[in-house]
Motif scaffolding. Sequence first.
Motif, PDB file in Angstrom:
ATOM      1  N   GLN A 109     -26.547   0.866 -73.895  1.00 52.68           N
ATOM      2  CA  GLN A 109     -26.478  -0.350 -73.082  1.00 52.68           C
ATOM      3  C   GLN A 109     -27.866  -0.983 -72.976  1.00 52.68           C
ATOM      4  O   GLN A 109     -28.859  -0.275 -72.795  1.00 52.68           O
ATOM      5  CB  GLN A 109     -25.980   0.035 -71.697  1.00 52.68           C
ATOM      6  CG  GLN A 109     -25.519  -1.130 -70.863  1.00 52.68           C
ATOM      7  CD  GLN A 109     -24.892  -0.657 -69.565  1.00 52.68           C
ATOM      8  OE1 GLN A 109     -24.100   0.259 -69.546  1.00 52.68           O
ATOM      9  NE2 GLN A 109     -25.257  -1.265 -68.473  1.00 52.68           N
ATOM     10  N   GLY A 110     -27.916  -2.288 -73.145  1.00 53.94           N
ATOM     11  CA  GLY A 110     -29.196  -2.978 -73.002  1.00 53.94           C
ATOM     12  C   GLY A 110     -30.021  -3.025 -74.281  1.00 53.94           C
ATOM     13  O   GLY A 110     -31.101  -3.595 -74.317  1.00 53.94           O
ATOM     14  N   SER A 111     -29.498  -2.416 -75.356  1.00 49.56           N
ATOM     15  CA  SER A 111     -30.264  -2.386 -76.602  1.00 49.56           C
ATOM     16  C   SER A 111     -30.265  -3.756 -77.296  1.00 49.56           C
ATOM     17  O   SER A 111     -31.108  -4.012 -78.157  1.00 49.56           O
ATOM     18  CB  SER A 111     -29.694  -1.329 -77.551  1.00 49.56           C
ATOM     19  OG  SER A 111     -28.344  -1.620 -77.837  1.00 49.56           O
ATOM     20  N   THR A 114     -24.759  -6.912 -77.824  1.00 49.93           N
ATOM     21  CA  THR A 114     -23.934  -8.117 -77.704  1.00 49.93           C
ATOM     22  C   THR A 114     -24.659  -9.323 -78.313  1.00 49.93           C
ATOM     23  O   THR A 114     -24.067 -10.100 -79.060  1.00 49.93           O
ATOM     24  CB  THR A 114     -23.583  -8.358 -76.217  1.00 49.93           C
ATOM     25  OG1 THR A 114     -22.929  -7.183 -75.730  1.00 49.93           O
ATOM     26  CG2 THR A 114     -22.664  -9.546 -76.049  1.00 49.93           C
ATOM     27  N   THR A 115     -25.935  -9.434 -78.005  1.00 51.06           N
ATOM     28  CA  THR A 115     -26.736 -10.540 -78.549  1.00 51.06           C
ATOM     29  C   THR A 115     -26.771 -10.465 -80.078  1.00 51.06           C
ATOM     30  O   THR A 115     -26.582 -11.481 -80.763  1.00 51.06           O
ATOM     31  CB  THR A 115     -28.189 -10.458 -78.015  1.00 51.06           C
ATOM     32  OG1 THR A 115     -28.139 -10.300 -76.597  1.00 51.06           O
ATOM     33  CG2 THR A 115     -28.988 -11.683 -78.369  1.00 51.06           C
ATOM     34  N   THR A 116     -27.008  -9.269 -80.610  1.00 53.25           N
ATOM     35  CA  THR A 116     -27.106  -9.111 -82.068  1.00 53.25           C
ATOM     36  C   THR A 116     -25.746  -9.384 -82.731  1.00 53.25           C
ATOM     37  O   THR A 116     -25.695  -9.965 -83.818  1.00 53.25           O
ATOM     38  CB  THR A 116     -27.622  -7.701 -82.423  1.00 53.25           C
ATOM     39  OG1 THR A 116     -28.843  -7.478 -81.712  1.00 53.25           O
ATOM     40  CG2 THR A 116     -27.886  -7.559 -83.915  1.00 53.25           C
ATOM     41  N   THR A 248     -34.131  -4.390 -82.426  1.00 49.30           N
ATOM     42  CA  THR A 248     -34.303  -5.578 -81.590  1.00 49.30           C
ATOM     43  C   THR A 248     -35.645  -5.556 -80.861  1.00 49.30           C
ATOM     44  O   THR A 248     -36.333  -4.539 -80.841  1.00 49.30           O
ATOM     45  CB  THR A 248     -33.188  -5.669 -80.528  1.00 49.30           C
ATOM     46  OG1 THR A 248     -33.273  -4.518 -79.697  1.00 49.30           O
ATOM     47  CG2 THR A 248     -31.821  -5.737 -81.182  1.00 49.30           C
ATOM     48  N   ARG A 249     -35.956  -6.676 -80.246  1.00 47.11           N
ATOM     49  CA  ARG A 249     -37.193  -6.848 -79.453  1.00 47.11           C
ATOM     50  C   ARG A 249     -38.450  -6.584 -80.270  1.00 47.11           C
ATOM     51  O   ARG A 249     -39.446  -6.081 -79.743  1.00 47.11           O
ATOM     52  CB  ARG A 249     -37.194  -5.958 -78.216  1.00 47.11           C
ATOM     53  CG  ARG A 249     -36.112  -6.347 -77.236  1.00 47.11           C
ATOM     54  CD  ARG A 249     -36.530  -6.137 -75.794  1.00 47.11           C
ATOM     55  NE  ARG A 249     -35.412  -6.495 -74.963  1.00 47.11           N
ATOM     56  CZ  ARG A 249     -34.366  -5.683 -74.773  1.00 47.11           C
ATOM     57  NH1 ARG A 249     -34.353  -4.485 -75.303  1.00 47.11           N
ATOM     58  NH2 ARG A 249     -33.359  -6.089 -74.045  1.00 47.11           N
ATOM     59  N   VAL A 250     -38.417  -6.913 -81.544  1.00 52.40           N
ATOM     60  CA  VAL A 250     -39.649  -6.769 -82.324  1.00 52.40           C
ATOM     61  C   VAL A 250     -40.612  -7.910 -81.991  1.00 52.40           C
ATOM     62  O   VAL A 250     -41.757  -7.902 -82.415  1.00 52.40           O
ATOM     63  CB  VAL A 250     -39.383  -6.687 -83.851  1.00 52.40           C
ATOM     64  CG1 VAL A 250     -38.467  -5.533 -84.182  1.00 52.40           C
ATOM     65  CG2 VAL A 250     -38.792  -7.972 -84.360  1.00 52.40           C
ATOM     66  N   ASP A 251     -40.120  -8.889 -81.197  1.00 54.00           N
ATOM     67  CA  ASP A 251     -40.997  -9.957 -80.722  1.00 54.00           C
ATOM     68  C   ASP A 251     -41.882  -9.462 -79.576  1.00 54.00           C
ATOM     69  O   ASP A 251     -42.839 -10.111 -79.191  1.00 54.00           O
ATOM     70  CB  ASP A 251     -40.168 -11.176 -80.265  1.00 54.00           C
ATOM     71  CG  ASP A 251     -39.029 -10.781 -79.315  1.00 54.00           C
ATOM     72  OD1 ASP A 251     -38.241  -9.873 -79.686  1.00 54.00           O
ATOM     73  OD2 ASP A 251     -38.929 -11.355 -78.227  1.00 54.00           O
ATOM     74  N   GLY A 252     -41.566  -8.288 -79.018  1.00 54.04           N
ATOM     75  CA  GLY A 252     -42.365  -7.760 -77.916  1.00 54.04           C
ATOM     76  C   GLY A 252     -43.569  -6.999 -78.424  1.00 54.04           C
ATOM     77  O   GLY A 252     -43.920  -7.094 -79.602  1.00 54.04           O
TER      78      GLY A 252
HETATM   79  P1  GDP Z   1     -26.263  -4.840 -74.840  1.00 58.45           P
HETATM   80  O1  GDP Z   1     -26.082  -4.224 -73.467  1.00 58.45           O
HETATM   81  O2  GDP Z   1     -26.696  -3.818 -75.826  1.00 58.45           O
HETATM   82  O3  GDP Z   1     -25.088  -5.620 -75.302  1.00 58.45           O
HETATM   83  O4  GDP Z   1     -27.503  -5.830 -74.704  1.00 58.45           O
HETATM   84  P2  GDP Z   1     -27.553  -7.434 -74.619  1.00 58.45           P
HETATM   85  O5  GDP Z   1     -27.195  -8.041 -75.915  1.00 58.45           O
HETATM   86  O6  GDP Z   1     -26.789  -7.885 -73.414  1.00 58.45           O
HETATM   87  O7  GDP Z   1     -29.114  -7.662 -74.438  1.00 58.45           O
HETATM   88  C1  GDP Z   1     -29.829  -7.241 -73.292  1.00 58.45           C
HETATM   89  C2  GDP Z   1     -30.980  -8.221 -73.043  1.00 58.45           C
HETATM   90  O8  GDP Z   1     -31.906  -8.182 -74.116  1.00 58.45           O
HETATM   91  C3  GDP Z   1     -30.539  -9.666 -72.938  1.00 58.45           C
HETATM   92  O9  GDP Z   1     -31.279 -10.285 -71.907  1.00 58.45           O
HETATM   93  C4  GDP Z   1     -30.900 -10.252 -74.297  1.00 58.45           C
HETATM   94  O10 GDP Z   1     -31.159 -11.641 -74.229  1.00 58.45           O
HETATM   95  C5  GDP Z   1     -32.137  -9.479 -74.648  1.00 58.45           C
HETATM   96  N1  GDP Z   1     -32.366  -9.359 -76.108  1.00 58.45           N
HETATM   97  C6  GDP Z   1     -31.495  -8.972 -77.071  1.00 58.45           C
HETATM   98  N2  GDP Z   1     -32.082  -8.966 -78.278  1.00 58.45           N
HETATM   99  C7  GDP Z   1     -33.373  -9.365 -78.095  1.00 58.45           C
HETATM  100  C8  GDP Z   1     -34.506  -9.557 -78.977  1.00 58.45           C
HETATM  101  O11 GDP Z   1     -34.469  -9.355 -80.197  1.00 58.45           O
HETATM  102  N3  GDP Z   1     -35.674  -9.981 -78.393  1.00 58.45           N
HETATM  103  C9  GDP Z   1     -35.763 -10.193 -77.041  1.00 58.45           C
HETATM  104  N4  GDP Z   1     -36.950 -10.607 -76.561  1.00 58.45           N
HETATM  105  N5  GDP Z   1     -34.734 -10.027 -76.203  1.00 58.45           N
HETATM  106  C10 GDP Z   1     -33.546  -9.615 -76.710  1.00 58.45           C
END
Ligand code: GDP
Length: 296
Positions: A109-111, A114-116, A248-252
């Motif tokens: 969760q939070g990885s 959903t966004t990807t 994910t979050r390689v922009d961080g």
């Molecule tokens: P899930 O619980 O795995 O489905 O995670 P979500 O897709 O809901 O993402 C959790 C948070 O991380 C959200 O606020 C997204 O906007 C953010 N997020 C997802 N991918 C990235 C990324 O590549 N870069 C950044 N900076 N934020 C991301």
Amino acid sequence: MFENLTGRLGEVFDRLKRRGALTEADVTAALREVRIALLEADVALPVVKDFISAVRERAVGQEVLRGINPAQMVIKIVHDHLTDMLGGDAVEVDLNAPAPVAIMMVGLQGSGKTTTSAKLARRFRLRDKKRVLLASLDVYRPAAQQQLEVLAKQAEVGSLPIVFGEKPVAIAERAMKIAAREGYDVVILDTAGRLHIDDVLMDEVAAVKSKARPHETILVADAMTGQDAVTIAKTFQDRVGLTGIALTRVDGDARGGAALAMRSVTGKPIKLLGQGEKLDQLETFHPERIASRILG
Ligand code: GDP
């Protein structure tokens, strides 16, 4: 990502270049510093050891040390081995199977699962001209299914109508049936995550997998979690089986260890990089380009 590592390696190689002629001892000293830089970037020790010994074996050869520009040759060897460690050639998410092709997204969760999922759906629609159906199998987190529905609208792809109370395996089955009936090319199944790896999660993901028989099973892992991401990937690979990884979050300001060690530890390629929250911030992972970026 990689800023510190790039800085550290830059210093090591600058010193090497200034020396002109190189001895085996110079190379050994430089590789000792490369080793420390990789460990500080959070790359797991066994991966670092293998990498250093492979580079060393080639870099202390007489043809390198007696060459015209030994420092450049050592840097090239590091570059080539870094590319290999990252997986060699780029590997795309594969859609080459009878429609509807199922792609299952797994992870904690939070990885960024959903966004990807939504980013990938958008890319398949725009780049590959595919009709895509997004389906959320996350029946635990409040509003997870609605979140995917909203993202599907933004990505301009289909989303599976929500049936409250339906179980994940049944949702996956319904998604595949509707996709076949309505002529979708690709179905992306966004599975539920947990805060930590647990048996219930693994059993559920495995049950969905055996029912939906996805063509790809992609682990979504957060680069910011470093070695934890690598351990999580290894666990998913052992328990469920993966075909690829989205980092994910390689922009961080992740130190990059996860990106560097994923392939060696899991044997599976990183296929995608998430570079932000927006739906167009997704890139194919190109090992050679990443190696060049790390080496400045
Ligand atoms: P899930 O619980 O795995 O489905 O995670 P979500 O897709 O809901 O993402 C959790 C948070 O991380 C959200 O606020 C997204 O906007 C953010 N997020 C997802 N991918 C990235 C990324 O590549 N870069 C950044 N900076 N934020 C991301």
